[in-house]
Design an enzyme around this catalytic site. Structure first.
Site, PDB file in Angstrom:
ATOM      1  N   ARG A  51       0.857  -1.185   0.000  1.00  0.00           N
ATOM      2  CA  ARG A  51       0.000   0.000   0.000  1.00  0.00           C
ATOM      3  C   ARG A  51       0.894   1.236   0.000  1.00  0.00           C
ATOM      4  O   ARG A  51       1.610   1.497   0.962  1.00  0.00           O
ATOM      5  CB  ARG A  51      -0.924   0.008   1.224  1.00  0.00           C
ATOM      6  CG  ARG A  51      -1.949  -1.099   1.208  1.00  0.00           C
ATOM      7  CD  ARG A  51      -2.823  -0.997  -0.017  1.00  0.00           C
ATOM      8  NE  ARG A  51      -4.045  -1.801   0.116  1.00  0.00           N
ATOM      9  CZ  ARG A  51      -4.991  -1.816  -0.770  1.00  0.00           C
ATOM     10  NH1 ARG A  51      -4.884  -1.104  -1.873  1.00  0.00           N
ATOM     11  NH2 ARG A  51      -6.053  -2.567  -0.586  1.00  0.00           N
TER      12      ARG A  51
ATOM     13  N   ALA B  29     -10.878  -6.597  -0.657  1.00  0.00           N
ATOM     14  CA  ALA B  29     -11.684  -5.374  -0.636  1.00  0.00           C
ATOM     15  C   ALA B  29     -11.560  -4.657  -1.973  1.00  0.00           C
ATOM     16  O   ALA B  29     -10.684  -4.975  -2.778  1.00  0.00           O
ATOM     17  CB  ALA B  29     -11.215  -4.468   0.497  1.00  0.00           C
TER      18      ALA B  29
ATOM     19  N   GLU C 226     -14.970  -8.380  -6.354  1.00  0.00           N
ATOM     20  CA  GLU C 226     -13.646  -8.204  -5.744  1.00  0.00           C
ATOM     21  C   GLU C 226     -13.121  -9.500  -5.136  1.00  0.00           C
ATOM     22  O   GLU C 226     -11.936  -9.800  -5.233  1.00  0.00           O
ATOM     23  CB  GLU C 226     -13.674  -7.094  -4.696  1.00  0.00           C
ATOM     24  CG  GLU C 226     -13.805  -5.701  -5.265  1.00  0.00           C
ATOM     25  CD  GLU C 226     -12.556  -5.226  -6.010  1.00  0.00           C
ATOM     26  OE1 GLU C 226     -11.463  -5.818  -5.855  1.00  0.00           O
ATOM     27  OE2 GLU C 226     -12.671  -4.244  -6.753  1.00  0.00           O
TER      28      GLU C 226
ATOM     29  N   GLU D  86      -9.609 -10.830  -6.539  1.00  0.00           N
ATOM     30  CA  GLU D  86      -8.441 -10.818  -5.663  1.00  0.00           C
ATOM     31  C   GLU D  86      -8.096 -12.179  -5.077  1.00  0.00           C
ATOM     32  O   GLU D  86      -6.928 -12.517  -4.951  1.00  0.00           O
ATOM     33  CB  GLU D  86      -8.646  -9.825  -4.514  1.00  0.00           C
ATOM     34  CG  GLU D  86      -8.620  -8.388  -4.943  1.00  0.00           C
ATOM     35  CD  GLU D  86      -8.606  -7.418  -3.777  1.00  0.00           C
ATOM     36  OE1 GLU D  86      -8.639  -7.854  -2.600  1.00  0.00           O
ATOM     37  OE2 GLU D  86      -8.559  -6.210  -4.048  1.00  0.00           O
TER      38      GLU D  86
ATOM     39  N   GLU E 200      -0.333  -6.762  -6.961  1.00  0.00           N
ATOM     40  CA  GLU E 200       0.476  -7.932  -6.622  1.00  0.00           C
ATOM     41  C   GLU E 200      -0.014  -8.396  -5.268  1.00  0.00           C
ATOM     42  O   GLU E 200       0.264  -7.766  -4.246  1.00  0.00           O
ATOM     43  CB  GLU E 200       1.951  -7.576  -6.580  1.00  0.00           C
ATOM     44  CG  GLU E 200       2.540  -7.330  -7.948  1.00  0.00           C
ATOM     45  CD  GLU E 200       4.037  -7.168  -7.902  1.00  0.00           C
ATOM     46  OE1 GLU E 200       4.708  -7.813  -7.070  1.00  0.00           O
ATOM     47  OE2 GLU E 200       4.533  -6.368  -8.708  1.00  0.00           O
TER      48      GLU E 200
END
Length: 165
Positions: free
Chosen positions: A54, A66, A82, A86, A131
């Site tokens: 992040r 999320a 999502e 993900e 990633e």
């Protein structure tokens, strides 16, 4: 309540910033389309978390899967999309656990946390700029993991899930 005046100071692809005048005071308000987070429990009783870098935090964080709501997309549809993108998980029984503002002192982002129980594997399709490392944790080990979590939506979601068990 409404401000006396407002103007857009910044318009980005994800957020905008408005400057509002409330009487003699100005406030900078970050406008965000809203987000979802998912506590996904698979059929083996494991919760899937994601570890990703992040930029604002300058490090990798362990989080619930999320994402940001697309225009005109229902939040539950966002959550299901999502989770599949993900974590490569789908199906199960879904319920809304909570809705809250992430940082109401400066931002209008509304986060919805869903619990999805009994999810199973499907094809992953992360975004090109993501990633993501998947981390699977047994439900019984979640509480011991909480001190490591630095993300508010993840802490909230896991605590809500643990309280409801």
């Amino acid at each position: 309540m409404k401000p006396d005046e407002k103007r857009t100071a910044f318009e980005g692809s994800l957020i905008s910033v408005e400057v509002e005048r409330w009487g003699e005071y100005e406030r900078e308000i970050v406008r965000h389309p809203g987000a979802v987070a998912i506590v996904a429990i698979d059929r083996a009783g494991r919760v899937t978390l994601v570890r990703q870098f992040r930029e604002p935090a300058r490090r990798q964080l362990l989080e619930l899967p999320a994402g940001t709501c697309e225009p005109d997309e229902e939040p539950l549809a966002t959550a299901k999309r999502e989770l599949e993108e993900e974590a490569g998980l789908a199906g199960g029984e879904w319920r809304l656990a909570a809705t809250f503002f992430s940082s109401p002192g400066f931002c209008d982002e509304l986060v919805r946390v869903y619990v999805a129980e009994g999810v199973g594997p499907t094809r992953r399709a992360p975004e090109d700029d993501e990633e993501i490392e998947l981390v699977s944790v047994a439900v019984g080990k979640l509480e011991s993991l909480l001190p490591e979590i630095e993300d508010a939506k993840t802490l909230s979601g896991l605590l809500l899930f643990l309280r409801g068990r």
